[in-house]
Scaffold this active site. Structure first.
Site, PDB file in Angstrom:
ATOM      1  CG  HIS A  21      33.911  40.114  34.786  1.00  0.00           C
ATOM      2  ND1 HIS A  21      34.849  39.164  35.142  1.00  0.00           N
ATOM      3  CD2 HIS A  21      32.816  39.569  34.346  1.00  0.00           C
ATOM      4  CE1 HIS A  21      33.957  38.135  35.257  1.00  0.00           C
ATOM      5  NE2 HIS A  21      33.010  37.888  34.685  1.00  0.00           N
ATOM      6  CG  MET A  28      31.832  39.804  42.180  1.00  0.00           C
ATOM      7  SD  MET A  28      32.676  38.711  43.025  1.00  0.00           S
ATOM      8  CE  MET A  28      34.438  38.563  42.064  1.00  0.00           C
ATOM      9  CG  MET A  62      34.408  33.594  33.723  1.00  0.00           C
ATOM     10  SD  MET A  62      35.287  35.001  34.646  1.00  0.00           S
ATOM     11  CE  MET A  62      35.961  34.110  35.988  1.00  0.00           C
ATOM     12  CB  SER A  66      41.075  41.680  38.459  1.00  0.00           C
ATOM     13  OG  SER A  66      40.209  41.906  39.595  1.00  0.00           O
ATOM     14  CG  ASP A 119      38.575  37.248  34.848  1.00  0.00           C
ATOM     15  OD1 ASP A 119      39.650  37.295  35.605  1.00  0.00           O
ATOM     16  OD2 ASP A 119      37.389  37.785  35.018  1.00  0.00           O
ATOM     17  CG  ASP A 168      36.469  41.138  38.810  1.00  0.00           C
ATOM     18  OD1 ASP A 168      35.973  40.565  37.889  1.00  0.00           O
ATOM     19  OD2 ASP A 168      37.727  41.196  39.204  1.00  0.00           O
ATOM     20  CG  HIS A 217      38.813  42.620  34.827  1.00  0.00           C
ATOM     21  ND1 HIS A 217      38.274  42.384  33.577  1.00  0.00           N
ATOM     22  CD2 HIS A 217      38.358  41.830  35.692  1.00  0.00           C
ATOM     23  CE1 HIS A 217      37.286  41.463  34.051  1.00  0.00           C
ATOM     24  NE2 HIS A 217      37.528  40.944  35.068  1.00  0.00           N
ATOM     25  CG  MET A 233      31.127  37.768  37.640  1.00  0.00           C
ATOM     26  SD  MET A 233      32.975  37.680  38.607  1.00  0.00           S
ATOM     27  CE  MET A 233      33.416  39.462  38.553  1.00  0.00           C
TER      28      MET A 233
HETATM   29  C1  DX5 Z   1      36.813  36.171  39.564  1.00  0.00           C
HETATM   30  C2  DX5 Z   1      37.132  37.598  38.805  1.00  0.00           C
HETATM   31  C3  DX5 Z   1      38.518  37.721  38.328  1.00  0.00           C
HETATM   32  C4  DX5 Z   1      39.697  37.678  39.371  1.00  0.00           C
HETATM   33  C5  DX5 Z   1      40.879  37.176  38.872  1.00  0.00           C
HETATM   34  O1  DX5 Z   1      35.545  35.948  39.648  1.00  0.00           O
HETATM   35  O2  DX5 Z   1      36.211  37.659  37.749  1.00  0.00           O
HETATM   36  O3  DX5 Z   1      38.688  38.881  37.599  1.00  0.00           O
HETATM   37  O4  DX5 Z   1      39.625  38.801  40.165  1.00  0.00           O
HETATM   38  O5  DX5 Z   1      41.683  37.249  40.194  1.00  0.00           O
HETATM   39  P1  DX5 Z   1      42.928  36.155  39.754  1.00  0.00           P
HETATM   40  O6  DX5 Z   1      43.802  36.622  38.679  1.00  0.00           O
HETATM   41  O7  DX5 Z   1      43.614  36.274  41.226  1.00  0.00           O
HETATM   42  O8  DX5 Z   1      42.424  34.842  39.498  1.00  0.00           O
HETATM   43 ZN    ZN Z   2      36.806  39.156  36.431  1.00  0.00          ZN
END
Ligand code: DX5
Ligand code: ZN
Length: 224
Positions: free
Chosen positions: A62, A33, A133, A6, A171, A31, A29, A64
């Site tokens: 991903h 949000m 998750m 990520s 993840d 993320d 990856h 969210m």
């Molecule tokens: C959290 C994300 C993850 C996150 C993982 O909401 O979906 O992908 O970035 O980061 P680490 O590996 O630091 O937990």
């Molecule tokens: Zn993620």
């Protein structure tokens, strides 16, 4: 065994060069949000469209975000290789998964730590990946939640019953200290954010995690 780092904890002002630092990764990856589904805001379609043009890497998005049925197909349209939606945010997940596949993307369903897999067993045939998750989504750098390991095992059993090659991604909090437990529980695809980007050599960390996961899987085959 796939490692999909990520970039959440990378330098987001230089995404192209941050991605170029991890050539051994099996995918990037991303993320997304929206400050609604999770209490944090990152980037969305316009940024990922630029990333798509900047790299040929496998892009693993991903989402969210709330109202994911409305927004997810756009990520497949711009050429993302895998699009993950949260089942908690989707009104019509079967329709959505079919739409994503029709647009040429892999379709993936994510579960928050407290969301069970069993109610969705019959959906697995529509999916290319399940993301479990192992932290509450929203932030990188959180502590791995061991309580998701039994769900990972049950997900592996349900996937095995389908006879299909459905990836199981984990993840949150993945590092050299936690990846083996996840391999033992049946995961084959690993997101690591802070572990990779806080390492002095991020690509060496990607290779180390992949080797560790592969060795753990071999050990399981020989002993179990
Ligand atoms: C959290 C994300 C993850 C996150 C993982 O909401 O979906 O992908 O970035 O980061 P680490 O590996 O630091 O937990
Ligand atoms: Zn993620």
């Amino acid at each position: 065994m796939r490692i999909t780092p990520s970039v959440l904890n990378a330098n987001l002002a230089n995404l192209e060069s941050e991605i170029a630092r991890i050539p051994s990764a099996d995918g990037i990856h991303l993320d997304v949000m929206d400050n609604r589904f999770v209490p944090n805001l990152t980037f969305g379609l316009p940024v990922i469209e630029c990333v798509r043009k900047a790299t040929t890497a496998f892009l693993d998005v991903h989402l969210m975000i709330a109202e994911v049925d409305r927004w997810a197909p756009g990520y497949a349209e711009i050429g993302c290789d895998s699009v993950t939606f949260h089942i908690e945010a989707s009104d019509a997940p079967i329709k959505l998964a079919r739409e994503l596949r029709a647009l040429g993307s892999r379709a993936s369903m994510a579960l928050r730590p407290a969301t069970p897999i069993e109610p969705y067993a019959d959906l697995l045939g529509e999916l290319d990946m399940v993301l479990v998750m192992s932290v509450e989504p929203g932030f990188g750098g959180q502590k791995f939640l061991d309580l998701v390991l039994p769900k990972l095992r049950r997900t592996r059993e349900l996937v095995a019953r389908t006879g299909q090659d459905i990836w199981i991604q984990v993840d949150g909090g993945i590092s050299e200290a936690t990846i083996e437990r996840c391999v033992d529980a049946g995961a084959d695809t690993f997101v690591a954010g802070s572990a990779v980007y806080s390492a002095a050599d991020p690509d060496a960390m990607v290779r180390a995690l992949k080797a560790q996961a592969a060795a753990q899987q071999d050990a399981a085959h020989h002993h179990g």
